[in-house]
Design a protein around this motif. Structure first.
Motif, PDB file in Angstrom:
ATOM      1  N   ASP A 479      14.492  16.146 -14.103  1.00 32.07           N
ATOM      2  CA  ASP A 479      13.346  16.732 -14.785  1.00 32.07           C
ATOM      3  C   ASP A 479      12.122  15.883 -14.489  1.00 32.07           C
ATOM      4  N   ALA A 480      10.943  16.465 -14.701  1.00 26.85           N
ATOM      5  CA  ALA A 480       9.708  15.748 -14.408  1.00 26.85           C
ATOM      6  C   ALA A 480       9.676  14.413 -15.150  1.00 26.85           C
ATOM      7  N   TYR A 481       9.369  13.358 -14.413  1.00 27.85           N
ATOM      8  CA  TYR A 481       9.291  12.027 -15.009  1.00 27.85           C
ATOM      9  C   TYR A 481       8.074  11.295 -14.439  1.00 27.85           C
ATOM     10  N   THR A 482       7.574  10.322 -15.195  1.00 24.55           N
ATOM     11  CA  THR A 482       6.367   9.591 -14.818  1.00 24.55           C
ATOM     12  C   THR A 482       6.737   8.216 -14.294  1.00 24.55           C
ATOM     13  N   MET A 483       6.137   7.839 -13.166  1.00 26.40           N
ATOM     14  CA  MET A 483       6.339   6.503 -12.632  1.00 26.40           C
ATOM     15  C   MET A 483       5.704   5.478 -13.580  1.00 26.40           C
ATOM     16  N   SER A 484       6.374   4.349 -13.739  1.00 27.47           N
ATOM     17  CA  SER A 484       5.943   3.363 -14.730  1.00 27.47           C
ATOM     18  C   SER A 484       4.628   2.691 -14.357  1.00 27.47           C
ATOM     19  N   GLU A 485       4.395   2.469 -13.074  1.00 27.86           N
ATOM     20  CA  GLU A 485       3.188   1.781 -12.637  1.00 27.86           C
ATOM     21  C   GLU A 485       2.123   2.795 -12.237  1.00 27.86           C
ATOM     22  N   PRO A 486       0.873   2.595 -12.669  1.00 22.61           N
ATOM     23  CA  PRO A 486      -0.191   3.514 -12.271  1.00 22.61           C
ATOM     24  C   PRO A 486      -0.498   3.390 -10.783  1.00 22.61           C
ATOM     25  N   LEU A 487      -1.080   4.450 -10.250  1.00 24.40           N
ATOM     26  CA  LEU A 487      -1.460   4.455  -8.847  1.00 24.40           C
ATOM     27  C   LEU A 487      -2.725   3.615  -8.644  1.00 24.40           C
ATOM     28  N   GLY A 488      -2.968   3.272  -7.403  1.00 29.03           N
ATOM     29  CA  GLY A 488      -4.175   2.534  -7.083  1.00 29.03           C
ATOM     30  C   GLY A 488      -4.010   1.037  -7.283  1.00 29.03           C
ATOM     31  N   LEU A 489      -5.103   0.339  -7.101  1.00 30.07           N
ATOM     32  CA  LEU A 489      -5.107  -1.116  -7.179  1.00 30.07           C
ATOM     33  C   LEU A 489      -5.220  -1.579  -8.626  1.00 30.07           C
ATOM     34  N   LYS A 490      -4.651  -2.741  -8.889  1.00 31.26           N
ATOM     35  CA  LYS A 490      -4.762  -3.327 -10.211  1.00 31.26           C
ATOM     36  C   LYS A 490      -6.152  -3.931 -10.396  1.00 31.26           C
ATOM     37  N   GLY A 491      -6.496  -4.127 -11.673  1.00 31.68           N
ATOM     38  CA  GLY A 491      -7.834  -4.600 -12.002  1.00 31.68           C
ATOM     39  C   GLY A 491      -8.178  -5.921 -11.351  1.00 31.68           C
ATOM     40  N   LYS A 492      -7.263  -6.888 -11.395  1.00 34.05           N
ATOM     41  CA  LYS A 492      -7.550  -8.196 -10.809  1.00 34.05           C
ATOM     42  C   LYS A 492      -7.757  -8.096  -9.302  1.00 34.05           C
ATOM     43  N   LEU A 493      -6.947  -7.252  -8.655  1.00 37.19           N
ATOM     44  CA  LEU A 493      -7.091  -7.095  -7.214  1.00 37.19           C
ATOM     45  C   LEU A 493      -8.417  -6.418  -6.876  1.00 37.19           C
ATOM     46  N   ILE A 494      -8.819  -5.442  -7.698  1.00 39.19           N
ATOM     47  CA  ILE A 494     -10.106  -4.780  -7.483  1.00 39.19           C
ATOM     48  C   ILE A 494     -11.243  -5.783  -7.605  1.00 39.19           C
ATOM     49  N   MET A 495     -11.159  -6.649  -8.625  1.00 39.57           N
ATOM     50  CA  MET A 495     -12.198  -7.665  -8.796  1.00 39.57           C
ATOM     51  C   MET A 495     -12.233  -8.614  -7.602  1.00 39.57           C
ATOM     52  N   LEU A 496     -11.053  -9.017  -7.124  1.00 38.21           N
ATOM     53  CA  LEU A 496     -10.993  -9.923  -5.978  1.00 38.21           C
ATOM     54  C   LEU A 496     -11.590  -9.267  -4.744  1.00 38.21           C
ATOM     55  N   ILE A 497     -11.227  -7.999  -4.503  1.00 36.41           N
ATOM     56  CA  ILE A 497     -11.760  -7.286  -3.342  1.00 36.41           C
ATOM     57  C   ILE A 497     -13.277  -7.147  -3.469  1.00 36.41           C
ATOM     58  N   ALA A 498     -13.748  -6.857  -4.693  1.00 33.52           N
ATOM     59  CA  ALA A 498     -15.188  -6.715  -4.900  1.00 33.52           C
ATOM     60  C   ALA A 498     -15.914  -8.021  -4.594  1.00 33.52           C
ATOM     61  N   LEU A 499     -15.330  -9.155  -5.042  1.00 36.02           N
ATOM     62  CA  LEU A 499     -15.967 -10.442  -4.773  1.00 36.02           C
ATOM     63  C   LEU A 499     -15.975 -10.752  -3.271  1.00 36.02           C
ATOM     64  N   ILE A 500     -14.854 -10.448  -2.611  1.00 35.70           N
ATOM     65  CA  ILE A 500     -14.804 -10.659  -1.153  1.00 35.70           C
ATOM     66  C   ILE A 500     -15.822  -9.763  -0.456  1.00 35.70           C
ATOM     67  N   PHE A 501     -15.879  -8.521  -0.897  1.00 37.15           N
ATOM     68  CA  PHE A 501     -16.832  -7.578  -0.316  1.00 37.15           C
ATOM     69  C   PHE A 501     -18.262  -8.045  -0.564  1.00 37.15           C
ATOM     70  N   GLY A 502     -18.518  -8.515  -1.799  1.00 37.23           N
ATOM     71  CA  GLY A 502     -19.847  -9.031  -2.107  1.00 37.23           C
ATOM     72  C   GLY A 502     -20.206 -10.231  -1.250  1.00 37.23           C
ATOM     73  N   PHE A 503     -19.213 -11.072  -0.958  1.00 35.60           N
ATOM     74  CA  PHE A 503     -19.457 -12.242  -0.109  1.00 35.60           C
ATOM     75  C   PHE A 503     -19.755 -11.822   1.331  1.00 35.60           C
TER      76      PHE A 503
END
Length: 764
Positions: A479-503
């Protein structure tokens, strides 16, 4: 050339030094990217993957068909050939999605404002409900959206949008409220989840069932889980897992319901056909039994069989064979009539024959009919696949009709042969009364009808069992079930990528700016591009003075001119070297400013110096120095003005005179090529120790090359962030071709360097 030799060289320390000088750009980009990433992480709604798995049954014969075959039934009637490649089109068909949307009501989407940047899907509980006018959703083609704001007093402001235009609105309406729009009426009603006394902001979009089905087709992914399995995997990505589960479970439910309804529909047609045949046979059997009864009563026949037992024994076997053959003949006739009936063109053949070849053809035909049912359900319009399978079925039916007709002819031949043998046997029973023979014939007909009647009764029970026990093609694995982890990048990784991108933004920006501008910025870049000796560099200053190389001035600019003077004296190593041409690529590079201050710096050595303005096309010396001499070079060259009349003492500078260019002549090239120019410089050499000549830019006219015959050295002035790299290439060519004597470069407008130990005023 220097460019070729140094083009691949990268001065890493200098590059780092340049980037460090732009530290504020790094700080700004990192702060902005970090702030944007932090805001995104805070306002975004996590998206989850919702999955379900369905096993598609591919058995050739259903369990009930196997049970029916034990009763001597027709297994081919109930076979299920659900190939996964075909079923995936059915489970993702537009009509199925349309029914799913209708059942769940997901064509109306409710979004509640979560914060100032985002909103969330309110499913299944929404504070307001929109009820469209009856019958609208079946034909609605254009989506309509509503923006609803309800204040704490329960008053609602409603706006209706179509194609981003307001088509209807109302203010301070009391709920429930019916809004008239170009599409019809929409009623807004609070639900049990509406919080009274609190303000509410919500957006509602209403689409027709067809448009919502198209949206499901885009969002729901259906694929075969593996090439080695018969499992269809369904997936939808959504911020509302409950919504995703309901969608997938409803798709599976609707798919199975359709499969069951299709099977039951075919079985009901078969049952109707069998019931109609049973009614006909019952009437015929009743007529035959009545005839026998009346005949015996009329003829007074009681029982004469025992009297002729010894005569009928030897023909008993023939009679049994004849009955069996005639029974088969009737079955063949039934089958042939069924096949020739246009109403049964695409129905299952409900008979079985003793002829194994024909029976196998009927089974294959029934399998093709079931396959056509599946394709017909998912096909829309004039479908090529449906036409192909229909043509194939028509050919198969025609072949079966030919085979059955041939079998019928063979059966009739067998009946004819057996009848002849019976006739021969009956001649031996000539003593049996004629009445008894007629009774026997009528009983024989009665036996055939009774066999057919029992046969059809048996088939009707089998069909009823299939109707009562229809099973779906899709077996729910998960039956339809939901994956435990959300899709996409995690918040900390997004922040890290943003800082690298900003640099990285600043280096990329600086690199792209350099590519676009095509101008140099530092002395090191000039050194990499050209082999021409660099006489010195002048930093930007903002003193506002044109004359900075004075005895009293100790600024960084004045010291740099002194350093440049020392380098120039090394270039003028011969006592006879006095004339220095000052040029540039174009106007605005500071050629006149450099010329004035080099001349002033040389005058500080107690040398007699003259600054000659030979840029007669665009004279600027007089303007820069704020003087207005009566005569200039052009007047000297074109009239009887003597040299003393054109010499003007430099204001504020000892030992420094100025000869301005004078009015712009109509023939500057001819004047500069005249012999009088040679006379002028010959006299100046006798009077002065050094002659600084401000000439025209070499990138625009050839005047400077014309004057090279009189010069001892040439200085090319370039300016950081102004002079193009292509201009430096031109200087390289001039240097290699020796078109100007003792050519050197002065770099103007560089950034002030603290290593000099001076304040470093800036100059615009």
């Amino acid at each position: 050339m220097a460019q070729n030799r140094n083009s691949e060289f990268i001065d890493i320390p200098e590059l780092i030094k340049q980037y460090l000088s732009k530290w504020y750009l790094f700080a700004i980009s990192i702060v902005i990217c970090g702030a944007l990433a932090y805001t995104y992480v805070k306002v975004r709604q996590p998206e989850y993957a919702v999955k379900a798995n369905v096993l598609i049954s591919t058995e050739k014969e259903s369990p009930m068909a196997s049970a029916a075959s034990a009763l001597g039934g027709m297994a081919a009637l109930f076979g299920s050939d659900a190939y996964v490649e075909d079923e995936i089109f059915i489970i993702s068909s537009h009509s199925l999605y349309r029914d799913v949307t209708r059942n769940l009501g997901t064509n109306i989407k409710y979004k509640v404002k979560r914060n100032f940047l985002s909103s969330e899907l309110a499913y299944p509980h929404h504070p307001l409900e929109v009820i469209p006018q009856a019958g609208m959703l079946d034909t609605l083609e254009s989506k309509i959206q509503f923006a609803v704001k309800v204040n704490a007093e329960g008053k609602a402001n409603i706006k209706a949008y179509m194609h981003d235009h307001v088509v209807a609105q109302v203010k301070k309406a009391t709920l429930p409220y019916t809004l008239d729009t170009p599409l019809g009426q929409f009623t807004f009603t609070p639900t049990q989840y509406y919080a009274a006394g609190k303000s509410l902001k919500t957006s509602i979009s209403v689409s027709g069932y067809d448009a919502a089905a198209e949206g499901l087709d885009e969002n729901v992914n259906n694929e075969i889980a593996s090439k080695r399995t018969n499992v269809i995997s369904l997936r939808i990505n959504t911020t509302n897992p409950i919504y995703g589960k309901d969608i997938l479970n409803e798709i599976i439910k609707e798919y199975n319901n359709r499969g069951i309804n299709e099977k039951n529909g075919q079985n009901e047609l078969t049952a109707k056909f069998i019931d109609s045949r049973l009614d006909i046979l019952a009437k015929e059997l009743d007529i035959t039994e009545t005839q026998i009864q009346k005949y015996k009563q009329e003829k007074g026949i009681i029982d004469v069989v025992s009297e002729a037992t010894y005569q009928t024994t030897k023909k008993g076997q023939l009679e049994e064979q004849l009955i069996a053959v005639r029974t088969q003949e009737e079955i063949i006739k039934l089958t042939l009539n069924f096949l020739k009936d246009p109403q049964n063109a695409y129905a299952l053949i409900p008979t079985s024959l003793d002829n194994q070849s024909i029976q196998r053809s009927i089974e294959i035909y029934n399998e093709a009919i079931l396959e056509r049912m599946d394709v017909e359900n998912s096909a829309q319009g004039d479908n090529a696949a449906l036409r192909n399978i229909s043509e194939r079925i028509d050919m198969m039916r025609q072949n079966i009709i030919t085979s059955v007709q041939s079998a019928l002819n063979e059966t009739r031949v067998s009946i004819n042969d057996l009848s002849k043998e019976m006739a021969h046997a009956e001649t031996t029973l000539s003593n049996i009364p004629e009445q008894e023979r007629e009774v026997i014939n009528m009983k024989r007909q009665q036996a055939v009808q009774q066999e057919l009647f029992v046969f059809l009764l048996q088939r009707r029970e089998e069909t009823a069992m299939m109707l009562a026990n229809a099973y779906p093609k899709g077996i729910v694995v998960d039956d339809a079930y939901t994956m435990s982890e959300p899709l996409g990048l995690k918040g900390k990784l997004i922040m890290l990528i943003a800082l690298i991108f900003g640099f990285l933004i600043t280096p990329v920006y600086l690199y792209l700016r350099k590519l676009i501008n095509n101008r140099f910025e530092t002395r090191q870049e000039v050194e990499r591009i050209t082999d021409v000796p660099i006489l010195g560099e002048i930093c930007i200053d903002n003193s506002g003075e044109q004359l900075v190389a004075t005895a009293e001035n100790n600024s960084s600019a004045a010291e740099l001119f002194r350093l440049m003077r020392s380098n120039l004296l090394f270039v003028l190593n011969d006592p006879r070297d006095k004339v220095v041409l000052m040029t540039s690529s174009s106007s605005g590079e500071g050629k006149s400013f450099i010329s004035i201050n080099i001349a002033s710096s040389l005058a500080l050595l107690n040398k007699k110096v003259v600054l000659v303005g030979m840029d007669i096309r665009n004279p600027r010396i007089a303007q820069y120095l704020g003087i207005a001499p009566q005569y200039g070079v052009t007047q000297y060259l074109s009239s009887n003005v003597n040299i003393q009349q054109i010499i003007t003492p430099m204001p504020g500078a000892n030992n420094l005179d100025v000869i301005c260019a004078g009015p712009v002549p109509p023939n500057p090239a001819e004047l500069l090529a005249s012999a009088k120019v040679d006379e002028l410089f010959a006299e100046l050499r006798n009077i002065y120790d050094y002659i600084i000549v401000d000439t025209a830019p070499i990138g625009l006219v050839s005047d400077t090359f014309t004057l090279d015959r009189l010069a001892d050295a040439a200085v090319y002035v370039c300016r950081a962030n102004f002079t193009k790299l292509s201009d430096l290439q031109l200087v390289n060519e001039i240097y290699e071709q020796q078109r100007l004597k003792k050519l050197s470069i002065v770099i103007n407008g560089t950034a002030a360097k603290k290593s000099y130990g001076y304040g470093g005023e800036k100059r615009s």
